[in-house]
Design a protein around this motif. Structure first.
Motif, PDB file in Angstrom:
ATOM      1  N   PHE A  65      31.827  37.682  40.721  1.00 44.39           N
ATOM      2  CA  PHE A  65      32.692  36.589  41.145  1.00 44.39           C
ATOM      3  C   PHE A  65      31.852  35.522  41.839  1.00 44.39           C
ATOM      4  O   PHE A  65      31.058  35.821  42.726  1.00 44.39           O
ATOM      5  CB  PHE A  65      33.779  37.094  42.098  1.00 44.39           C
ATOM      6  N   ASN A  66      32.031  34.277  41.429  1.00 43.09           N
ATOM      7  CA  ASN A  66      31.370  33.151  42.077  1.00 43.09           C
ATOM      8  C   ASN A  66      32.207  31.901  41.848  1.00 43.09           C
ATOM      9  O   ASN A  66      33.160  31.922  41.075  1.00 43.09           O
ATOM     10  CB  ASN A  66      29.930  32.974  41.571  1.00 43.09           C
ATOM     11  N   GLY A  67      31.862  30.844  42.531  1.00 46.13           N
ATOM     12  CA  GLY A  67      32.571  29.577  42.376  1.00 46.13           C
ATOM     13  C   GLY A  67      34.074  29.726  42.543  1.00 46.13           C
ATOM     14  O   GLY A  67      34.544  30.407  43.456  1.00 46.13           O
ATOM     15  N   PRO A  68      34.856  29.104  41.648  1.00 41.10           N
ATOM     16  CA  PRO A  68      36.317  29.162  41.754  1.00 41.10           C
ATOM     17  C   PRO A  68      36.868  30.592  41.700  1.00 41.10           C
ATOM     18  O   PRO A  68      37.853  30.899  42.376  1.00 41.10           O
ATOM     19  CB  PRO A  68      36.797  28.347  40.548  1.00 41.10           C
ATOM     20  N   GLY A  69      36.235  31.465  40.928  1.00 44.31           N
ATOM     21  CA  GLY A  69      36.688  32.855  40.865  1.00 44.31           C
ATOM     22  C   GLY A  69      36.535  33.569  42.196  1.00 44.31           C
ATOM     23  O   GLY A  69      37.384  34.379  42.583  1.00 44.31           O
ATOM     24  N   LEU A  70      35.451  33.274  42.912  1.00 37.84           N
ATOM     25  CA  LEU A  70      35.229  33.871  44.226  1.00 37.84           C
ATOM     26  C   LEU A  70      36.265  33.356  45.225  1.00 37.84           C
ATOM     27  O   LEU A  70      36.832  34.136  45.999  1.00 37.84           O
ATOM     28  CB  LEU A  70      33.810  33.572  44.719  1.00 37.84           C
ATOM     29  N   ILE A  71      36.535  32.076  45.181  1.00 36.97           N
ATOM     30  CA  ILE A  71      37.550  31.505  46.069  1.00 36.97           C
ATOM     31  C   ILE A  71      38.907  32.155  45.803  1.00 36.97           C
ATOM     32  O   ILE A  71      39.629  32.529  46.731  1.00 36.97           O
ATOM     33  CB  ILE A  71      37.623  29.971  45.888  1.00 36.97           C
ATOM     34  N   GLU A  72      39.229  32.333  44.543  1.00 34.89           N
ATOM     35  CA  GLU A  72      40.518  32.914  44.165  1.00 34.89           C
ATOM     36  C   GLU A  72      40.655  34.364  44.632  1.00 34.89           C
ATOM     37  O   GLU A  72      41.679  34.750  45.207  1.00 34.89           O
ATOM     38  CB  GLU A  72      40.679  32.834  42.647  1.00 34.89           C
ATOM     39  N   ILE A  73      39.632  35.177  44.400  1.00 41.34           N
ATOM     40  CA  ILE A  73      39.755  36.590  44.788  1.00 41.34           C
ATOM     41  C   ILE A  73      39.729  36.751  46.305  1.00 41.34           C
ATOM     42  O   ILE A  73      40.419  37.616  46.855  1.00 41.34           O
ATOM     43  CB  ILE A  73      38.712  37.489  44.083  1.00 41.34           C
ATOM     44  N   LYS A  74      38.965  35.914  47.003  1.00 40.09           N
ATOM     45  CA  LYS A  74      38.967  35.979  48.466  1.00 40.09           C
ATOM     46  C   LYS A  74      40.363  35.709  49.015  1.00 40.09           C
ATOM     47  O   LYS A  74      40.829  36.415  49.912  1.00 40.09           O
ATOM     48  CB  LYS A  74      37.955  34.994  49.049  1.00 40.09           C
TER      49      LYS A  74
END
Length: 113
Positions: A65-74
């Motif tokens: 997970f990085n970028g927008p995906g990281l923001i979403e999962i956080k």
């Protein structure tokens, strides 16, 4: 007083193995994280706040997970990990965490020894 964990402010690639290499005699909070295939990691932490922050901010990066995906999962993990902050390492909280992270990865168990 503000407490910073040793891994804060560093790239994940530089700190990924810190909780793996820790001495279980000194670090009493643990969890096992897996993708159910070939990768399983036993992680060790100083206390509940550290495991909670690691699972929010760092562990998703191990699984891509990085970028927008990281923001979403956080954001999606926040309710489950706030429960950890308040009530600790319960099965209910682990299951709530895993509902967010599976099928990418999940916690098989966690403990405070």
């Amino acid at each position: 007083m503000t407490w910073m964990h040793i891994w804060e402010g560093q790239a994940f690639s530089e700190v990924a193995l810190i909780p793996v290499r820790r001495d279980p005699a000194r670090f009493k909070v643990s969890c096992t994280v897996t993708d159910g295939q070939e990768h399983t990691f036993q992680l060790w932490f100083y206390n509940i706040p550290e495991i909670s922050q690691w699972l929010r901010r760092m562990e998703p990066q191990r699984w891509g997970f990085n970028g927008p995906g990281l923001i979403e999962i956080k954001a999606a993990l926040e309710p489950a990990l706030t429960q950890v902050d308040v009530y600790g390492l319960t099965d209910t909280n682990r299951e709530a965490h895993n509902q967010v992270t599976a099928p990418h990865y999940w916690i098989t168990h966690w403990a405070l020894t």
